[in-house]
Design a protein around this motif. Sequence first.
Motif, PDB file in Angstrom:
ATOM      1  N   GLY A 191       0.772  -1.230   0.000  1.00 50.20           N
ATOM      2  CA  GLY A 191       0.000   0.000   0.000  1.00 50.20           C
ATOM      3  C   GLY A 191       0.806   1.284   0.000  1.00 50.20           C
ATOM      4  O   GLY A 191       0.238   2.370  -0.094  1.00 50.20           O
ATOM      5  N   GLY A 192       2.114   1.168   0.124  1.00 45.89           N
ATOM      6  CA  GLY A 192       2.914   2.382   0.090  1.00 45.89           C
ATOM      7  C   GLY A 192       2.944   2.993  -1.296  1.00 45.89           C
ATOM      8  O   GLY A 192       2.438   2.416  -2.267  1.00 45.89           O
TER       9      GLY A 192
ATOM     10  N   GLY B 132      -2.945  14.297   0.601  1.00 46.43           N
ATOM     11  CA  GLY B 132      -3.545  13.090   0.070  1.00 46.43           C
ATOM     12  C   GLY B 132      -3.641  11.972   1.094  1.00 46.43           C
ATOM     13  O   GLY B 132      -3.322  12.168   2.279  1.00 46.43           O
ATOM     14  N   SER B 133      -4.074  10.807   0.617  1.00 48.24           N
ATOM     15  CA  SER B 133      -4.291   9.662   1.504  1.00 48.24           C
ATOM     16  C   SER B 133      -3.671   8.401   0.928  1.00 48.24           C
ATOM     17  O   SER B 133      -3.526   8.265  -0.295  1.00 48.24           O
ATOM     18  N   LEU B 134      -3.310   7.501   1.825  1.00 52.81           N
ATOM     19  CA  LEU B 134      -2.868   6.164   1.473  1.00 52.81           C
ATOM     20  C   LEU B 134      -3.381   5.205   2.526  1.00 52.81           C
ATOM     21  O   LEU B 134      -3.599   5.608   3.681  1.00 52.81           O
ATOM     22  N   ARG B 135      -3.548   3.945   2.141  1.00 49.96           N
ATOM     23  CA  ARG B 135      -3.887   2.923   3.108  1.00 49.96           C
ATOM     24  C   ARG B 135      -2.863   1.804   3.028  1.00 49.96           C
ATOM     25  O   ARG B 135      -2.701   1.176   1.981  1.00 49.96           O
ATOM     26  N   LEU B 136      -2.203   1.577   4.137  1.00 52.08           N
ATOM     27  CA  LEU B 136      -1.252   0.482   4.243  1.00 52.08           C
ATOM     28  C   LEU B 136      -1.964  -0.764   4.766  1.00 52.08           C
ATOM     29  O   LEU B 136      -2.878  -0.669   5.582  1.00 52.08           O
ATOM     30  N   SER B 137      -1.505  -1.910   4.288  1.00 57.62           N
ATOM     31  CA  SER B 137      -2.023  -3.187   4.768  1.00 57.62           C
ATOM     32  C   SER B 137      -0.878  -4.040   5.268  1.00 57.62           C
ATOM     33  O   SER B 137       0.235  -3.986   4.723  1.00 57.62           O
ATOM     34  N   CYS B 138      -1.156  -4.832   6.286  1.00 56.47           N
ATOM     35  CA  CYS B 138      -0.189  -5.782   6.815  1.00 56.47           C
ATOM     36  C   CYS B 138      -0.898  -7.117   6.972  1.00 56.47           C
ATOM     37  O   CYS B 138      -1.755  -7.258   7.845  1.00 56.47           O
ATOM     38  N   ALA B 139      -0.550  -8.057   6.123  1.00 52.38           N
ATOM     39  CA  ALA B 139      -1.141  -9.392   6.186  1.00 52.38           C
ATOM     40  C   ALA B 139      -0.258 -10.282   7.045  1.00 52.38           C
ATOM     41  O   ALA B 139       0.934 -10.459   6.746  1.00 52.38           O
ATOM     42  N   ALA B 140      -0.836 -10.834   8.089  1.00 54.11           N
ATOM     43  CA  ALA B 140      -0.086 -11.658   9.028  1.00 54.11           C
ATOM     44  C   ALA B 140      -0.427 -13.128   8.845  1.00 54.11           C
ATOM     45  O   ALA B 140      -1.585 -13.479   8.605  1.00 54.11           O
TER      46      ALA B 140
ATOM     47  N   TYR C 279      -4.765  -2.638   8.975  1.00 52.08           N
ATOM     48  CA  TYR C 279      -4.708  -1.526   8.036  1.00 52.08           C
ATOM     49  C   TYR C 279      -4.307  -0.242   8.750  1.00 52.08           C
ATOM     50  O   TYR C 279      -4.622  -0.049   9.921  1.00 52.08           O
ATOM     51  N   LEU C 280      -3.642   0.625   8.026  1.00 52.12           N
ATOM     52  CA  LEU C 280      -3.351   1.967   8.526  1.00 52.12           C
ATOM     53  C   LEU C 280      -3.834   2.954   7.471  1.00 52.12           C
ATOM     54  O   LEU C 280      -3.227   3.083   6.405  1.00 52.12           O
ATOM     55  N   GLN C 281      -4.957   3.587   7.755  1.00 54.00           N
ATOM     56  CA  GLN C 281      -5.483   4.609   6.862  1.00 54.00           C
ATOM     57  C   GLN C 281      -4.816   5.923   7.208  1.00 54.00           C
ATOM     58  O   GLN C 281      -4.907   6.380   8.350  1.00 54.00           O
TER      59      GLN C 281
END
Length: 123
Positions: free
Chosen positions: A8-9, A16-24, A80-82
């Motif tokens: 998501g980087g 602006g906006s970004l959403r990072l995801s971390c799949a564990a 997620y990190l919005q």
Amino acid sequence: EVQLVESGGGLVQAGGSLRLSCAASGFTFDDYAIGWFRQAPGKEREAVSSISSSDGSTHYADSVKGRFTISSDNAKNTVYLQMNSLKPEDTAVYYCAVVISGTIVVPSFVDYWGQGTQVTVSS
């Protein structure tokens, strides 16, 4: 084997906006905190935000309060990190991190790290 895979980087303009995801994956722990650190060039790695598995409580660095929101989807084992209202000073490599039976405060407490994802905010 525990694996944390971020995505998501990218490059975004200020505001602006970004959403990072971390799949564990590979998790067998009941009590842990999962969240995000970031590290800008020439600076120390700092905690950004985290969420607790025990009660869902969330924590944010003062610099991101009101702009970033952390959430989790337990069915997908993803956090997620919005990130909204991004600023050039948010530019950094963002790392997903897990602390077993503790809180995300300093890097030395972290048990597992993701590989990192670059976030660049242009002015």
